[in-house]
Design an enzyme around this catalytic site. Structure first.
Site, short mmCIF file in Angstrom:
data_model
loop_
_atom_site.label_atom_id
_atom_site.label_comp_id
_atom_site.label_asym_id
_atom_site.label_seq_id
_atom_site.Cartn_x
_atom_site.Cartn_y
_atom_site.Cartn_z
N SER A 68 41.76 19.64 39.72
CA SER A 68 41.63 18.90 40.98
C SER A 68 41.75 19.81 42.19
O SER A 68 41.26 19.47 43.28
CB SER A 68 42.73 17.85 41.09
OG SER A 68 42.67 16.94 40.03
N HIS A 128 34.11 18.98 38.35
CA HIS A 128 35.23 18.10 38.69
C HIS A 128 34.78 16.64 38.72
O HIS A 128 34.15 16.20 39.67
CB HIS A 128 35.82 18.53 40.04
CG HIS A 128 37.02 17.74 40.45
ND1 HIS A 128 37.32 17.45 41.76
CD2 HIS A 128 37.99 17.15 39.72
CE1 HIS A 128 38.43 16.74 41.82
NE2 HIS A 128 38.85 16.54 40.59
N GLU A 156 32.09 17.12 41.59
CA GLU A 156 32.07 18.33 42.42
C GLU A 156 31.79 19.53 41.51
O GLU A 156 32.50 19.74 40.54
CB GLU A 156 33.40 18.51 43.15
CG GLU A 156 33.62 17.48 44.25
CD GLU A 156 34.99 17.60 44.94
OE1 GLU A 156 35.08 17.27 46.13
OE2 GLU A 156 35.98 18.01 44.29
N ASN A 182 39.73 16.00 47.43
CA ASN A 182 41.21 16.01 47.43
C ASN A 182 41.79 16.70 48.66
O ASN A 182 42.89 16.34 49.11
CB ASN A 182 41.73 16.64 46.14
CG ASN A 182 41.54 15.70 44.96
OD1 ASN A 182 41.54 14.48 45.13
ND2 ASN A 182 41.35 16.25 43.77
N1 LIG Z 1 44.05 11.84 37.24
C1 LIG Z 1 43.04 12.00 38.05
O1 LIG Z 1 42.76 11.12 38.89
C2 LIG Z 1 42.20 13.24 37.96
C3 LIG Z 1 40.92 13.23 38.53
C4 LIG Z 1 40.14 14.39 38.43
C5 LIG Z 1 40.65 15.52 37.83
N2 LIG Z 1 41.91 15.49 37.28
C6 LIG Z 1 42.39 16.70 36.63
O2 LIG Z 1 42.19 16.55 35.23
C7 LIG Z 1 43.21 17.25 34.52
C8 LIG Z 1 43.93 16.29 33.57
O3 LIG Z 1 44.43 15.18 34.29
P1 LIG Z 1 44.72 13.78 33.58
O4 LIG Z 1 44.80 12.76 34.68
O5 LIG Z 1 43.82 13.57 32.42
O6 LIG Z 1 46.22 14.05 33.05
P2 LIG Z 1 46.99 13.40 31.82
O7 LIG Z 1 48.43 13.55 32.12
O8 LIG Z 1 46.45 12.05 31.48
O9 LIG Z 1 46.61 14.38 30.60
C9 LIG Z 1 47.03 15.72 30.56
C10 LIG Z 1 46.61 16.37 29.27
O10 LIG Z 1 47.13 17.71 29.25
C11 LIG Z 1 47.77 17.93 28.01
N3 LIG Z 1 48.84 18.90 28.22
C12 LIG Z 1 50.06 18.69 28.80
N4 LIG Z 1 50.79 19.82 28.77
C13 LIG Z 1 50.00 20.75 28.19
C14 LIG Z 1 50.19 22.12 27.85
N5 LIG Z 1 51.33 22.75 28.15
N6 LIG Z 1 49.18 22.77 27.22
C15 LIG Z 1 48.00 22.13 26.94
N7 LIG Z 1 47.77 20.84 27.23
C16 LIG Z 1 48.76 20.17 27.85
C17 LIG Z 1 48.30 16.56 27.59
O11 LIG Z 1 48.53 16.54 26.21
C18 LIG Z 1 47.12 15.67 28.01
O12 LIG Z 1 46.11 15.74 27.02
C19 LIG Z 1 44.12 17.89 35.58
O13 LIG Z 1 43.67 19.19 35.83
C20 LIG Z 1 43.88 16.99 36.78
O14 LIG Z 1 44.14 17.64 38.00
C21 LIG Z 1 42.69 14.37 37.33
#
Ligand SMILES: NC(=O)c1ccc[n+]([C@@H]2O[C@H](COP(=O)([O-])OP(=O)(O)OC[C@H]3O[C@@H](n4cnc5c(N)ncnc54)[C@H](O)[C@@H]3O)[C@@H](O)[C@H]2O)c1
Length: 293
Positions: free
Chosen positions: A130, A151, A163, A201
């Site tokens: 993000s 993204h 993005e 963001n």
């Molecule tokens: N939530 C949103 O609205 C959103 C939107 C766009 C992008 N993102 C980005 O997407 C990515 C994931 O976000 P999310 O919302 O799916 O989060 P989430 O918390 O739902 O999932 C996180 C994932 O990371 C894994 N994880 C945690 N610790 C870890 C480690 N030490 N090593 C490897 N894997 C690990 C978890 O097992 C899980 O599969 C982030 O980079 C976030 O910034 C999030």
């Protein structure tokens, strides 16, 4: 479906896509990519999480059928295109791998080094970060020209924007392939330089953080603030519902990264956000954030 084969016709040659991460974005991206006709390999760290991805995908696709967005045949085909694994080695044949694990710079840097080792040399490695700097991940690999940001927004199946983040190291071919891939997935890509928060963001998070500041100062309740921003600005959801959807842990990580890069005090996460993360109130995904789910 006719609509899905039209999308497929624009495919730039990316056939098999790896998704690393089994959280809310991993599942959503896997659905988008499978519905566009690609084979998808999702990598989770544990078997239970890998099984959970397939179950979550099944539920989500069933909802799309119930809403009349896809038919039963498309549901079966999309589900059949997705496999889940705990092994990074199984990503070897992927033309593109999208990393979407926790928003943590060191975790992602290490992962890019490992992906570089396992994924075929001409595969593109992308991050769904993000806010974090994409070039930091690119230089962990022996193919920095083939690393970029793709993204997606949450929920990935519903949000049109993607993005495309261009780090200094990326080749024009990589950016073109990522852009064409996003179009093939039915998305609306915009290109952006590798700056913390990219477009959305960087503009959105000062607003979300200020909503928490307003709550803490006692100006209004969170329900009133959410209702005001829906009714007064036409936003589909208010700031507290949106922070819950993004995840409070992810929101704090985004604000920290924005503050690290720009030093602007409006990016310093409000103390309440950090306290809520410590208490395990991470939003929808944990059953409780500002609201209960
Ligand atoms: N939530 C949103 O609205 C959103 C939107 C766009 C992008 N993102 C980005 O997407 C990515 C994931 O976000 P999310 O919302 O799916 O989060 P989430 O918390 O739902 O999932 C996180 C994932 O990371 C894994 N994880 C945690 N610790 C870890 C480690 N030490 N090593 C490897 N894997 C690990 C978890 O097992 C899980 O599969 C982030 O980079 C976030 O910034 C999030």
């Amino acid at each position: 479906m006719a609509e899905e084969s039209a999308i497929k016709a624009e495919d730039p040659g990316i056939r098999t896509v790896g998704v690393v991460g089994s959280g809310q974005m991993g599942v959503g991206i896997a659905e988008v990519v499978a519905r566009a006709g690609h084979d998808v390999v999702v990598r989770a760290r544990e078997q239970a999480a890998a099984d959970g991805v397939i179950a979550a995908l099944d539920r989500s696709l069933a909802k799309q059928v119930a809403k009349g967005k896809i038919d039963e045949d498309a549901r079966k085909q999309a589900l059949g295109r997705v496999s889940a694994t705990t092994s990074l080695r199984e990503l070897a044949p992927c033309d593109l791998v999208i990393e979407t694990v926790i928003e943590d710079r060191e975790v992602k840097k290490q992962l890019f080094g490992e992906l570089d080792r396992w994924v075929k040399p001409n595969g593109i490695l992308a991050t769904n970060t993000s806010t974090l700097s994409v070039v930091e991940f690119a230089v962990e690999t022996g193919r920095p020209e083939r690393v970029c940001g793709i993204h997606f927004f949450n929920p990935a199946p519903a949000m049109p924007l993607v993005e495309i983040v261009r780090p200094l190291t990326a080749s024009d071919e990589t950016i073109a392939a990522a852009t064409e891939f996003a179009v093939a997935c039915g998305k609306e890509p915009v290109e952006v330089a590798d700056r913390a928060g990219f477009i959305v963001n960087a503009l959105l998070f000062p607003y979300l953080n200020n909503a928490v500041r307003m709550l803490e100062s006692g100006t209004a309740t969170m329900e009133a603030i959410d209702a005001a921003m829906r009714g007064g600005c036409g936003f589909p959801m208010g700031p507290f519902a949106l922070i819950d959807l993004v995840g409070l842990d992810t929101s704090v990580a985004i604000l920290d990264a924005l503050h690290d890069e720009f030093g602007d005090p409006s990016y310093v996460p409000m103390p309440l956000l950090r306290r809520m993360v410590t208490a395990g109130r991470c939003g929808r995904k944990s059953g409780r954030g500002f609201y209960e789910y």
